[in-house]
Write a protein that holds these residues in place. Structure first.
Motif, short mmCIF file in Angstrom:
data_model
loop_
_atom_site.label_atom_id
_atom_site.label_comp_id
_atom_site.label_asym_id
_atom_site.label_seq_id
_atom_site.Cartn_x
_atom_site.Cartn_y
_atom_site.Cartn_z
N GLY A 174 0.80 -1.22 0.00
CA GLY A 174 0.00 0.00 0.00
C GLY A 174 0.83 1.27 0.00
N GLY A 175 2.10 1.15 -0.40
CA GLY A 175 2.96 2.32 -0.41
C GLY A 175 3.39 2.75 0.98
N GLN A 176 3.27 1.86 1.95
CA GLN A 176 3.58 2.22 3.34
C GLN A 176 4.97 1.77 3.78
N LEU A 177 5.61 0.89 3.03
CA LEU A 177 6.89 0.34 3.51
C LEU A 177 8.07 0.67 2.60
N GLY A 178 7.82 0.99 1.36
CA GLY A 178 8.94 1.28 0.46
C GLY A 178 9.73 0.03 0.14
N SER A 179 11.04 0.14 0.10
CA SER A 179 11.87 -0.98 -0.34
C SER A 179 12.56 -1.72 0.80
N MET A 180 13.31 -1.01 1.62
CA MET A 180 14.23 -1.69 2.55
C MET A 180 13.54 -2.40 3.70
N ASN A 181 12.29 -2.06 3.97
CA ASN A 181 11.55 -2.71 5.07
C ASN A 181 10.32 -3.44 4.55
N LEU A 182 10.36 -3.80 3.28
CA LEU A 182 9.16 -4.36 2.65
C LEU A 182 8.92 -5.80 3.08
N SER A 183 7.80 -6.01 3.73
CA SER A 183 7.38 -7.36 4.07
C SER A 183 6.09 -7.66 3.33
N ASN A 184 5.73 -8.93 3.32
CA ASN A 184 4.51 -9.36 2.63
C ASN A 184 4.01 -10.62 3.34
N PRO A 185 3.43 -10.42 4.55
CA PRO A 185 3.05 -11.58 5.37
C PRO A 185 2.16 -12.57 4.63
N ALA A 186 1.29 -12.09 3.76
CA ALA A 186 0.38 -13.00 3.05
C ALA A 186 1.16 -14.00 2.19
N ALA A 187 2.35 -13.60 1.75
CA ALA A 187 3.16 -14.48 0.91
C ALA A 187 4.20 -15.25 1.72
N GLY A 188 4.23 -15.02 3.05
CA GLY A 188 5.20 -15.73 3.90
C GLY A 188 6.40 -14.88 4.27
N ILE A 189 6.45 -13.63 3.80
CA ILE A 189 7.55 -12.74 4.20
C ILE A 189 7.05 -11.93 5.40
N LEU A 190 7.31 -12.46 6.59
CA LEU A 190 6.68 -11.93 7.80
C LEU A 190 7.24 -10.59 8.21
N TYR A 191 8.55 -10.40 8.02
CA TYR A 191 9.18 -9.19 8.56
C TYR A 191 10.44 -8.91 7.77
N THR A 192 10.68 -7.63 7.54
CA THR A 192 11.89 -7.21 6.84
C THR A 192 12.44 -5.99 7.55
#
Lengths: 307, 309
Positions: free
Chosen positions: A91-109
């Motif tokens: 949603g444009g809230q995380l940008g690049s370096m902290n980008l997580s995607n919990p729905a896809a299994g990327i819980l935290y960045t």
């Protein structure tokens, strides 16, 4: 070539093409957030995405675009995220370096060196509390493993016998300094032996071989109920020579982030002709000719995605 | 009952009957169990208890990871200075997950070394600044009502927080005075009156209540508030009381140059026009850093004089 090997090869190509298109957008100064491309890192990300079970979760660091793509993010969703648009992956809230995607299994960045390692220990411990058979993957690098949190995490993981695999992407560089410039060598094999933790070293960007090795390691982690460290030798491609009066051949600039000025998209998007380029390694597969034939149409399709 | 015993009993009941949780920290189930704070809290089907390694930075990340993955975590620590080693996790990790919809909580249950004899550690009786940089709720418990509130309602609420207990109060009889009004947002009213509004911060409730008793002997009554959530309490009832009584006394024993109690006086200047204000807080003498009794003693007669009572 098996169907899965064919899939893996296409995923490596898709990742490279997507990154080169992002590089073009960086050249056009489309993004205000810093983007760390991971050209040269595609093989391990594609392998991890192929090996993980549905419950397995992954924690990433600042250089994460290769995992985003391997875990299913579309080029458009990444482009929009880097442009901080509501249609972006987060949603444009995380940008690049902290980008997580919990729905896809990327819980935290986390963009902070070594920060994601203890968090991964907690995620793995939570899985133990839930009596699950999930394995937690956490990605770090040869720079971040200099942080104390790396050693604290090894200690915590081993003391709790947590099922966690730490992936050290060793590109030899921490921003602008090489390992030889900043520290003594670290023998990760010896360190893990000291903790009685499994260790695996990967090199060569052969994705099917990486998949086989990681599958076996994941099973070992499950069976023996302990953590593991995988050290992956790779190079961050996109390095270049900057004109400089003090250097007749130009000053060597290692690629760290932002634009890779000399990297451009061609019908076969290789960046160097040796084992350090996962796309070049694809040429050794039985399906190389078909891959070469597929690449231009994939480029056109992905370019149209951004149009 | 002693202060630490009430906290221990409340904690034990909450953890052993609650949802899936992990209680962890150095020596939480060994030796004195943090001087009795975690004594007798055994693992159950839903509670895992871990005596951990001495890896404080990692232990903060561990708790945040547990929380992120849906399991409640309580990190009990003997000394609040351990938080300095976890500040990266408390700040950066917390910032990174601000917008997550969390289903579990992470509580740092810390003993604030405020007895003074530890020297530099006691000089860090300054939770406010840690909470401020981390932007997480920071709750202090002085008496039975706050113990009940903090542990029964906040300990496992989704999201991170610090719950702080006082080493100085550890073995003293717990204050069991009924609250006039317990406000759910972290503001407690311990007495009601019409001459002065007294606001207690950090761990000053015992001294505050003694002062109020001394004022009663002079025929003066007080509204007494304790700000138990130093970052998030709604202070509107305090301001209303101060305007009604015409006198406001703020007491804070935090060893910080930027105490949250200062905000009460600075941020609402217009709202307190005509109110006589007295502010009692720590200044920074050199003996903060050397072992000593370090008692925050209130001079009752002088305070009454300053307030015009």
């Amino acid at each position: 070539m098996t169907a899965n090997e064919d899939f893996l090869a296409h995923e490596v190509l898709r990742s490279r093409i997507a990154q080169l298109l992002i590089n073009e957008a960086i050249r056009e100064k489309t993004f205000r957030v810093p983007v760390h491309l991971a050209m040269g890192h595609e093989a391990i990300a594609v392998a991890v995405a192929n090996v993980r079970a549905p419950r397995d979760q992954v924690l990433l660091s600042h250089r994460n675009i290769h995992y985003q793509l391997a875990f299913g993010a579309s080029l458009k969703s990444l482009y929009d995220e880097y442009a901080l648009l509501p249609s972006g992956l987060a949603g444009g809230q995380l940008g690049s370096m902290n980008l997580s995607n919990p729905a896809a299994g990327i819980l935290y960045t986390s963009s902070v060196l070594g920060n994601n390692l203890p968090v991964a220990a907690g995620v793995a411990l939570a899985e133990q509390s839930k009596d699950s058979d999930a394995v937690t993957f956490v990605v770090t690098g040869d720079g971040a493993m200099e942080e104390g949190s790396f050693y604290e995490t090894l200690l915590m993981l081993r003391s709790q016998n947590s099922r966690c695999i730490i992936l050290v992407e060793n590109n030899e560089w921490s921003l602008a300094t090489q390992i030889s410039e900043r520290r003594c060598p670290i023998d990760v094999a010896s360190i893990t032996k000291g903790f009685d933790i499994a260790y695996l070293r990967l090199r060569g960007n052969d994705v099917p071989r990486y998949v086989d090795a990681l599958q076996a390691l994941r099973q070992e982690v499950l069976d023996r109920r302990y953590p593991a460290v995988v050290e992956v030798d790779l190079k961050s491609l996109g390095d270049w020579r900057m004109p400089n009066p003090d250097f007749p051949d130009g000053k060597y600039i290692n690629y760290h982030a932002g634009l890779a000025p000399e990297a451009s998209l061609s019908d076969w998007p290789t960046l160097r002709d040796d084992e350090w380029d996962p796309v070049h390694v694809l040429l050794e597969s039985k399906n190389a000719a078909a891959l070469r034939a597929w690449a231009p149409s994939a480029i056109a399709k992905m370019r149209s995605e951004l149009a | 009952m002693k202060y630490v015993e009430l906290i221990n009993q409340t904690l034990k009941a909450q953890l052993q009957s609650g949802p899936k949780s992990v209680l962890y920290g150095q020596n939480v189930a060994a030796g004195s169990c943090l001087g009795g704070l975690t004594r007798g809290i055994a693992a159950t089907k839903s509670l895992r208890v871990i005596n951990t390694t001495n890896t404080e930075n990692g232990l903060f990340g561990l708790g945040l990871g547990l929380m992120l993955n849906g399991v409640n975590a309580v990190f009990a620590m003997k000394q609040h200075d351990f938080m300095l080693l976890g500040i990266d996790q408390l700040t950066n990790t917390h910032y990174g997950i601000q917008n997550r919809k969390l289903t579990a909580g992470f509580t740092v249950l810390t003993v604030v070394v405020d007895s003074g004899f530890e020297g530099p550690q006691a000089a860090l009786n300054n939770l406010a600044e840690i909470a401020s940089i981390a932007r997480i709720p920071c709750l202090t418990v002085n008496s039975a009502p706050e113990v009940e509130w903090a542990i029964k309602t906040q300990l496992m609420a989704p999201g991170p927080r610090i719950i702080a207990v006082s080493q100085r109060l550890y073995h003293t009889p717990v204050l069991t005075q009924e609250c006039v009004k317990a406000v759910s947002n972290g503001l407690f009213q311990h007495d009601a009156g019409s001459d002065v509004t007294v606001v207690s911060y950090n761990f000053t409730l015992p001294q505050t209540l003694k002062l109020v008793d001394a004022l009663k002997e002079k025929g003066r009554s007080s509204d007494v508030f304790l700000v138990a959530d130093m970052m998030g309490a709604d202070l509107a009832p305090v301001l209303e009381s101060a305007r009604k009584n015409g006198r406001l006394l703020v007491i804070d024993d935090s060893k910080t140059l930027t105490p949250p109690s200062m905000a009460l006086l600075c941020d609402v200047q217009g709202a307190l026009d005509g109110v006589k204000r007295v502010y009692l807080r720590r200044v920074a003498p050199a003996d903060w850093f050397v072992p000593n009794a370090d008692e925050f003693v209130l001079d009752h007669d002088d305070i009454a004089r300053q307030l015009g009572l």
